[in-house]
Design a protein around this motif. Structure first.
Motif, PDB file in Angstrom:
ATOM      1  N   ILE A  40       0.963  -1.206   0.177  1.00  0.00           N
ATOM      2  CA  ILE A  40       0.209  -0.100  -0.023  1.00  0.00           C
ATOM      3  C   ILE A  40       0.810   1.396  -0.119  1.00  0.00           C
ATOM      4  O   ILE A  40       0.791   2.281  -0.699  1.00  0.00           O
ATOM      5  CB  ILE A  40      -0.815   0.093   1.377  1.00  0.00           C
ATOM      6  CG1 ILE A  40      -1.877  -1.186   1.229  1.00  0.00           C
ATOM      7  CG2 ILE A  40      -1.766   1.258   1.287  1.00  0.00           C
ATOM      8  CD1 ILE A  40      -2.785  -1.387   2.196  1.00  0.00           C
TER       9      ILE A  40
ATOM     10  N   THR B 116       2.053   2.053  -3.459  1.00  0.00           N
ATOM     11  CA  THR B 116       1.183   2.138  -4.434  1.00  0.00           C
ATOM     12  C   THR B 116       1.006   3.676  -4.791  1.00  0.00           C
ATOM     13  O   THR B 116       0.873   4.470  -3.949  1.00  0.00           O
ATOM     14  CB  THR B 116      -0.257   1.804  -4.000  1.00  0.00           C
ATOM     15  OG1 THR B 116      -0.007   0.285  -3.921  1.00  0.00           O
ATOM     16  CG2 THR B 116      -1.315   1.873  -4.981  1.00  0.00           C
TER      17      THR B 116
ATOM     18  N   LEU C  41      -6.162   3.033  -2.372  1.00  0.00           N
ATOM     19  CA  LEU C  41      -6.314   1.716  -1.899  1.00  0.00           C
ATOM     20  C   LEU C  41      -7.835   1.364  -2.374  1.00  0.00           C
ATOM     21  O   LEU C  41      -8.653   2.320  -1.529  1.00  0.00           O
ATOM     22  CB  LEU C  41      -6.235   1.618  -0.475  1.00  0.00           C
ATOM     23  CG  LEU C  41      -6.952   0.252   0.237  1.00  0.00           C
ATOM     24  CD1 LEU C  41      -6.089  -0.937  -0.225  1.00  0.00           C
ATOM     25  CD2 LEU C  41      -6.437   0.497   1.821  1.00  0.00           C
TER      26      LEU C  41
ATOM     27  N   THR D 280      -4.189   7.578   3.516  1.00  0.00           N
ATOM     28  CA  THR D 280      -3.933   6.698   2.476  1.00  0.00           C
ATOM     29  C   THR D 280      -5.238   6.832   1.639  1.00  0.00           C
ATOM     30  O   THR D 280      -6.245   6.531   1.848  1.00  0.00           O
ATOM     31  CB  THR D 280      -4.031   5.419   3.005  1.00  0.00           C
ATOM     32  OG1 THR D 280      -2.611   5.377   3.758  1.00  0.00           O
ATOM     33  CG2 THR D 280      -3.909   4.355   2.098  1.00  0.00           C
TER      34      THR D 280
ATOM     35  N   SER E 199      -8.203   6.113  -0.565  1.00  0.00           N
ATOM     36  CA  SER E 199      -8.952   5.292  -0.479  1.00  0.00           C
ATOM     37  C   SER E 199     -10.556   5.335  -1.104  1.00  0.00           C
ATOM     38  O   SER E 199     -10.617   6.358  -0.810  1.00  0.00           O
ATOM     39  CB  SER E 199      -8.920   4.424   0.897  1.00  0.00           C
ATOM     40  OG  SER E 199      -9.374   3.191   0.830  1.00  0.00           O
TER      41      SER E 199
END
Length: 330
Positions: A49, A52, A56, A80, A82
């Motif tokens: 993750i 990346t 996510l 993050t 997402s």
């Protein structure tokens, strides 16, 4: 009345039993994470993750989907990027929301959730990394995963062993563990958190003093050598109930408050006395970067309603308890 009492006792016993069962499930999860299989997969997931460049993508059906929405929301708010995609909608166009730069987290306790089939196939077709959280690594989803987070089998709190209870608790805590590990991996700070949480009480608690303080001509100030009368006029004309006393370089060297004024008048002091004879020589001050909650703690601990704000020794602002009240900190 006795019957009601018995029903209440039974309900409490049930609640305690549920809590204990789910506590045992979390103990089992902690033990599993300490072992090589889940622990290694967890480390691989965090690394994947972090590496990346996209988002996510979280997906799941039923209760697992509800947990997935929570995980995606927690991730997004902690640095993050997402997105939750419902597996049913994914099969009807939402697969187009997933790019080659993304990573997918599919949550399925059984590993045989039919609705995830198209999502799993899409990941393999376009080379998108797939992480699966399941209790059955030998399942269809478990075998399709590039990384499989194998959750331990636990007893459900439901007396019929049917309603997802302990299992969804494990999914939630696994998601939290991933989010916190990513926060620490990225060095996500309080100021970063404020960027995503500007509203509500949480946002107000993360506001810095610099964002609330009075500046420039709003700050009550007098210079060393000013008279008691000068300080009284300055304090009366501005809203802080006190005035800072500065040296010739603009450094904070003292403070004069309405309490100091009352004590001076009570002893019949000359209003032309120099302020140095009546000021407090060690006034409380904070830095502009101090959080509003910390400023409030200092005010309460010292029973004051005003703090001066300094960069080093140089005065740059003044903060009143009312500023904190208006911002919703208190």
């Amino acid at each position: 009345m006795l019957e009601k009492h018995r029903v209440g006792d039974a309900a409490l016993e049930s609640a305690l039993r549920t809590v204990r069962i789910e506590q045992e499930a979390l103990t089992t999860l902690a033990a599993a994470m300490g072992e090589s299989l889940l622990g290694e997969a967890f480390k691989q997931t965090v690394a994947a993750i972090t590496a990346t460049s996209g988002r996510l993508i979280v997906s799941g059906m039923g209760k697992s989907g509800i947990i997935g929405r929570k995980i995606a929301a927690t991730m997004t708010s902690t640095g993050t990027p997402s997105l939750f995609i419902h597996p049913g909608e994914a099969s009807h166009g939402d697969l187009g929301m997933i790019t080659g730069d993304d990573i997918v987290l599919a949550i399925t306790w059984s590993g045989e959730t039919t609705e995830l089939g198209d999502l799993i196939a899409y990941c393999h077709r376009f080379g998108i990394k797939l992480v699966v959280a399941t209790a059955r690594p030998e399942s269809t989803a478990g075998r399709a995963a590039h990384i499989c987070l194998v959750l331990p089998h636990v007893r459900e709190a439901c007396p019929n062993e049917l309603a997802p209870t302990s299992s969804t608790t494990l999914q939630t805590v696994l998601g939290d563990a991933l989010a916190i590990a990513l926060i620490e991996q990225r060095g996500f700070s309080k100021s970063d958190f404020l960027t995503f949480h500007p509203g509500g009480q949480l946002g107000s608690q993360l506001i810095s003093v610099q964002q609330l303080m009075g500046k420039d001509d709003k700050i009550p100030t007098v210079r060393l050598g000013a008279s008691l009368m000068d300080a009284t006029f300055e304090m009366s004309h501005k809203r802080y109930g006190s005035t800072a006393v500065l040296d010739g370089s603009g450094n904070l060297v003292g403070a004069f408050t309405d309490g100091d004024l009352r004590r001076s008048l009570a002893t019949q002091q000359n209003l032309h006395d120099p302020i140095e004879a009546h000021m407090s020589h060690h006034p409380l001050s904070v830095a502009p970067t101090t959080l509003s909650t910390e400023a409030l703690r200092i005010m309460n601990a010292n029973a004051v309603t005003v703090l001066f704000v300094c960069e080093g020794s140089r005065l740059v602002g003044a903060l009143h308890m009312h500023d904190l009240l208006r911002a919703g900190v208190v």
